[in-house]
Design a protein around this motif. Structure first.
Motif, PDB file in Angstrom:
ATOM      1  N   TYR A 140      34.766 -21.355  -9.778  1.00 49.39           N
ATOM      2  CA  TYR A 140      34.119 -22.662  -9.629  1.00 49.39           C
ATOM      3  C   TYR A 140      34.581 -23.618 -10.721  1.00 49.39           C
ATOM      4  CZ  TYR A 140      30.603 -26.314  -9.729  1.00 49.39           C
ATOM      5  OH  TYR A 140      29.990 -27.543  -9.759  1.00 49.39           O
ATOM      6  N   LYS A 141      34.708 -23.102 -11.946  1.00 49.29           N
ATOM      7  CA  LYS A 141      35.106 -23.964 -13.064  1.00 49.29           C
ATOM      8  C   LYS A 141      36.609 -24.252 -13.053  1.00 49.29           C
ATOM      9  CE  LYS A 141      31.272 -22.472 -16.020  1.00 49.29           C
ATOM     10  NZ  LYS A 141      30.628 -23.718 -16.453  1.00 49.29           N
ATOM     11  N   TYR A 153      24.452 -19.115 -16.155  1.00 47.76           N
ATOM     12  CA  TYR A 153      23.643 -20.319 -16.002  1.00 47.76           C
ATOM     13  C   TYR A 153      22.191 -20.041 -16.369  1.00 47.76           C
ATOM     14  CZ  TYR A 153      27.504 -22.124 -13.101  1.00 47.76           C
ATOM     15  OH  TYR A 153      28.717 -22.563 -12.631  1.00 47.76           O
ATOM     16  N   PHE A 182      20.927 -40.144 -16.954  1.00 41.50           N
ATOM     17  CA  PHE A 182      21.559 -38.843 -17.199  1.00 41.50           C
ATOM     18  C   PHE A 182      22.960 -39.084 -17.750  1.00 41.50           C
ATOM     19  CE2 PHE A 182      23.965 -35.118 -15.300  1.00 41.50           C
ATOM     20  CZ  PHE A 182      23.410 -34.153 -16.112  1.00 41.50           C
ATOM     21  N   TRP A 233      34.044 -33.682  -9.774  1.00 40.78           N
ATOM     22  CA  TRP A 233      33.104 -34.092  -8.718  1.00 40.78           C
ATOM     23  C   TRP A 233      33.200 -35.600  -8.556  1.00 40.78           C
ATOM     24  CZ3 TRP A 233      28.776 -37.262  -9.728  1.00 40.78           C
ATOM     25  CH2 TRP A 233      28.453 -37.426 -11.083  1.00 40.78           C
ATOM     26  N   TRP A 285      23.516 -32.632  -4.266  1.00 40.40           N
ATOM     27  CA  TRP A 285      24.732 -32.745  -5.084  1.00 40.40           C
ATOM     28  C   TRP A 285      25.020 -31.452  -5.834  1.00 40.40           C
ATOM     29  CZ3 TRP A 285      20.944 -36.237  -7.536  1.00 40.40           C
ATOM     30  CH2 TRP A 285      20.489 -35.806  -8.788  1.00 40.40           C
ATOM     31  N   HIS A 286      24.004 -30.588  -6.013  1.00 40.62           N
ATOM     32  CA  HIS A 286      24.253 -29.300  -6.681  1.00 40.62           C
ATOM     33  C   HIS A 286      24.682 -28.203  -5.700  1.00 40.62           C
ATOM     34  CE1 HIS A 286      21.892 -30.607 -10.424  1.00 40.62           C
ATOM     35  NE2 HIS A 286      23.057 -30.181 -10.861  1.00 40.62           N
ATOM     36  N   ASN A 320      26.697 -28.118 -20.980  1.00 40.22           N
ATOM     37  CA  ASN A 320      27.422 -27.441 -19.913  1.00 40.22           C
ATOM     38  C   ASN A 320      28.886 -27.383 -20.364  1.00 40.22           C
ATOM     39  OD1 ASN A 320      27.727 -26.311 -17.273  1.00 40.22           O
ATOM     40  ND2 ASN A 320      28.773 -28.206 -16.678  1.00 40.22           N
TER      41      ASN A 320
HETATM   42  C1  HEM Z   1      26.838 -29.097 -11.763  1.00 42.91           C
HETATM   43  C2  HEM Z   1      24.790 -33.473 -11.615  1.00 42.91           C
HETATM   44  C3  HEM Z   1      20.949 -31.830 -14.044  1.00 42.91           C
HETATM   45  C4  HEM Z   1      22.759 -27.400 -13.774  1.00 42.91           C
HETATM   46  C5  HEM Z   1      26.583 -30.407 -11.465  1.00 42.91           C
HETATM   47  C6  HEM Z   1      27.446 -31.266 -10.697  1.00 42.91           C
HETATM   48  C7  HEM Z   1      26.873 -32.486 -10.665  1.00 42.91           C
HETATM   49  C8  HEM Z   1      25.642 -32.418 -11.400  1.00 42.91           C
HETATM   50  C9  HEM Z   1      27.395 -33.747  -9.973  1.00 42.91           C
HETATM   51  C10 HEM Z   1      28.786 -30.888 -10.035  1.00 42.91           C
HETATM   52  C11 HEM Z   1      28.526 -30.275  -8.673  1.00 42.91           C
HETATM   53  C12 HEM Z   1      29.810 -30.126  -7.871  1.00 42.91           C
HETATM   54  O1  HEM Z   1      30.513 -29.119  -8.027  1.00 42.91           O
HETATM   55  O2  HEM Z   1      30.118 -31.037  -7.079  1.00 42.91           O
HETATM   56  C13 HEM Z   1      23.590 -33.402 -12.291  1.00 42.91           C
HETATM   57  C14 HEM Z   1      22.702 -34.529 -12.527  1.00 42.91           C
HETATM   58  C15 HEM Z   1      21.620 -34.057 -13.199  1.00 42.91           C
HETATM   59  C16 HEM Z   1      21.818 -32.637 -13.390  1.00 42.91           C
HETATM   60  C17 HEM Z   1      22.967 -35.966 -12.099  1.00 42.91           C
HETATM   61  C18 HEM Z   1      20.410 -34.805 -13.702  1.00 42.91           C
HETATM   62  C19 HEM Z   1      19.603 -35.397 -12.959  1.00 42.91           C
HETATM   63  C20 HEM Z   1      21.109 -30.484 -14.173  1.00 42.91           C
HETATM   64  C21 HEM Z   1      20.173 -29.627 -14.845  1.00 42.91           C
HETATM   65  C22 HEM Z   1      20.658 -28.396 -14.764  1.00 42.91           C
HETATM   66  C23 HEM Z   1      21.925 -28.452 -14.045  1.00 42.91           C
HETATM   67  C24 HEM Z   1      18.877 -30.058 -15.528  1.00 42.91           C
HETATM   68  C25 HEM Z   1      19.970 -27.205 -15.370  1.00 42.91           C
HETATM   69  C26 HEM Z   1      19.898 -26.133 -15.372  1.00 42.91           C
HETATM   70  C27 HEM Z   1      24.035 -27.489 -13.269  1.00 42.91           C
HETATM   71  C28 HEM Z   1      24.970 -26.385 -13.235  1.00 42.91           C
HETATM   72  C29 HEM Z   1      26.159 -26.877 -12.695  1.00 42.91           C
HETATM   73  C30 HEM Z   1      25.913 -28.268 -12.362  1.00 42.91           C
HETATM   74  C31 HEM Z   1      24.718 -24.970 -13.729  1.00 42.91           C
HETATM   75  C32 HEM Z   1      27.474 -26.132 -12.546  1.00 42.91           C
HETATM   76  C33 HEM Z   1      28.321 -26.507 -13.747  1.00 42.91           C
HETATM   77  C34 HEM Z   1      29.543 -25.663 -14.072  1.00 42.91           C
HETATM   78  O3  HEM Z   1      29.556 -24.445 -13.898  1.00 42.91           O
HETATM   79  O4  HEM Z   1      30.494 -26.245 -14.630  1.00 42.91           O
HETATM   80  N1  HEM Z   1      25.479 -31.135 -11.874  1.00 42.91           N
HETATM   81  N2  HEM Z   1      23.031 -32.285 -12.823  1.00 42.91           N
HETATM   82  N3  HEM Z   1      22.161 -29.736 -13.701  1.00 42.91           N
HETATM   83  N4  HEM Z   1      24.625 -28.603 -12.749  1.00 42.91           N
HETATM   84 FE1  HEM Z   1      23.804 -30.428 -12.741  1.00 42.91          FE
END
Ligand code: HEM
Length: 343
Positions: A316-317, A37, A280, A179, A192-193, A225
């Motif tokens: 996690y994935k 990440y 978003f 999610w 939520w994160h 992502n």
């Molecule tokens: C995962 C929403 C922006 C990094 C997630 C999840 C949601 C989400 C709902 C799933 C969490 C779960 O497991 O329940 C959002 C929204 C964003 C946003 C609405 C904008 C406002 C970002 C940004 C980053 C980020 C800018 C930057 C670094 C991550 C990462 C994951 C994640 C690393 C895990 C994904 C994976 O491994 O598949 N995000 N996110 N997010 N988000 Fe965001």
């Protein structure tokens, strides 16, 4: 630009397919042989031509079928689309952004005629020709966010910005990687994160939030992502886990190339003019291992990324259960040679 729209399904018989052109323009997310990440944010709508990065909201061969799939999901579970009352103005902002962008990027497919607040919207691929009054929700068949996101590929979250945070106060979420909007609605960026491993210790979310709160109008940005999904299923929600979770157990060494999909999310960030909300969009692209490996450098690199990924991320994935099979399959495309940096 002429697009031939596929007639395909993302559930049951899974007739989804990628044409050779769709494979060539697939947003392969790895610019090196390993993955962790990071705050991988860059300006959006910067080309190259023909790629999903060249337009505001990419329309591709899956458009019409994806919208049909969304309608099925919404019919079964209307809570996949929710908007708290104070978000209606943000919904109009989003409708305007998507309509004007689609007309600019695809003038042969979409038309928007405006006379003050009297608007006429024509969506040729979906056979829609509607006249309505901008900012008057009673003139549309759905609220403004729902109306336009039933006609735009990818999920959409609308974030309210207040108290130095972003709040998930509206969204159309039907192609999510496990999610739930219904669970997350009203939560803030850190809440939520919360389930994401490692990123909190790396301070990624603090830095990302700071960046997002300062996104300016007209200066949209993006990040990629990725995860993995068995079968080309858009709706992998917690609500429907009983439908797609067991499918993970249907993967065998013989079918893994066809059944295991890389799922890439092209996420973009847009400041909205009237509401100051942040839009978003999360656009999902699917390609199976067999198709991806037809591009030699992708097959080679994907093998190394999956082989060396930290266990917490594979867990996690959600593909830990099939990880060994995936690595064995991809090994045949890895000749051990050098890969150059970049996609
Ligand atoms: C995962 C929403 C922006 C990094 C997630 C999840 C949601 C989400 C709902 C799933 C969490 C779960 O497991 O329940 C959002 C929204 C964003 C946003 C609405 C904008 C406002 C970002 C940004 C980053 C980020 C800018 C930057 C670094 C991550 C990462 C994951 C994640 C690393 C895990 C994904 C994976 O491994 O598949 N995000 N996110 N997010 N988000 Fe965001």
């Amino acid at each position: 630009m002429t697009i031939r729209f596929n007639d395909e399904t993302f559930r049951d018989d899974y007739t989804f397919y990628n044409s050779p052109e769709a494979i060539q323009r697939f947003p392969f997310p790895f610019d090196r042989d390993d993955y962790m990440y990071s705050v991988n944010i860059e300006p959006h709508k910067t080309g190259p031509k023909g790629t999903p990065f060249d337009v505001a909201f990419d329309v591709d061969e899956h458009y019409v079928s994806e919208m049909r799939d969304r309608a099925i999901t919404l019919e079964q579970d209307p809570k996949r689309c929710q908007s708290l009352p104070h978000m209606e103005l943000a919904g109009w902002d989003l409708l305007e952004l998507i309509m004007t962008s689609k007309v600019a990027d695809y003038p042969d497919l979409f038309e928007l005629h405006r006379d003050g607040n009297s608007w006429r919207w024509i969506n040729k691929p979906m056979g829609i020709d509607d006249s309505f009054t901008f900012l008057d929700a009673s003139t549309l068949p759905y609220g403004p966010m729902e109306y336009i996101t039933r006609q735009a590929q990818g999920d959409f979250a609308l974030l309210d910005q207040r108290d130095d945070n972003l709040w998930m106060d509206a969204g159309m979420i039907t192609s999510q990687a496990d999610w739930s909007l219904d669970f997350d609605i009203g939560m803030n960026f850190f809440e939520w994160h919360a389930p994401v491993p490692k990123a909190h210790e790396m301070k990624i979310f603090q830095r990302a939030l700071k960046f997002l709160m300062n996104v300016q109008q007209g200066a949209q940005s993006r990040r990629l992502n990725w995860t993995m999904t068995v079968n080309p299923r858009l709706d992998t929600s917690p609500e429907n886990y009983h439908l797609w979770g067991p499918e993970k157990r249907t993967v065998t060494p013989e079918n893994v190339g066809q059944k295991q999909y890389l799922r890439v999310e092209l996420q973009t960030f847009w400041r909205l003019p009237r509401s100051n909300a942040l839009a978003f969009p999360i656009r999902c692209y699917l390609a199976n291992l067999q198709d991806l490996s037809s591009v030699p450098k992708w097959g080679r690199r994907l093998h190394r990324v999956i082989r060396d990924l930290p266990d917490e991320l594979a867990d996690y994935k959600g593909f830990a259960v099939n990880r060994a099979m995936i690595i064995d399959y991809l090994a045949q495309f890895d000749d051990g040679g050098e890969t150059s940096p970049g996609i």
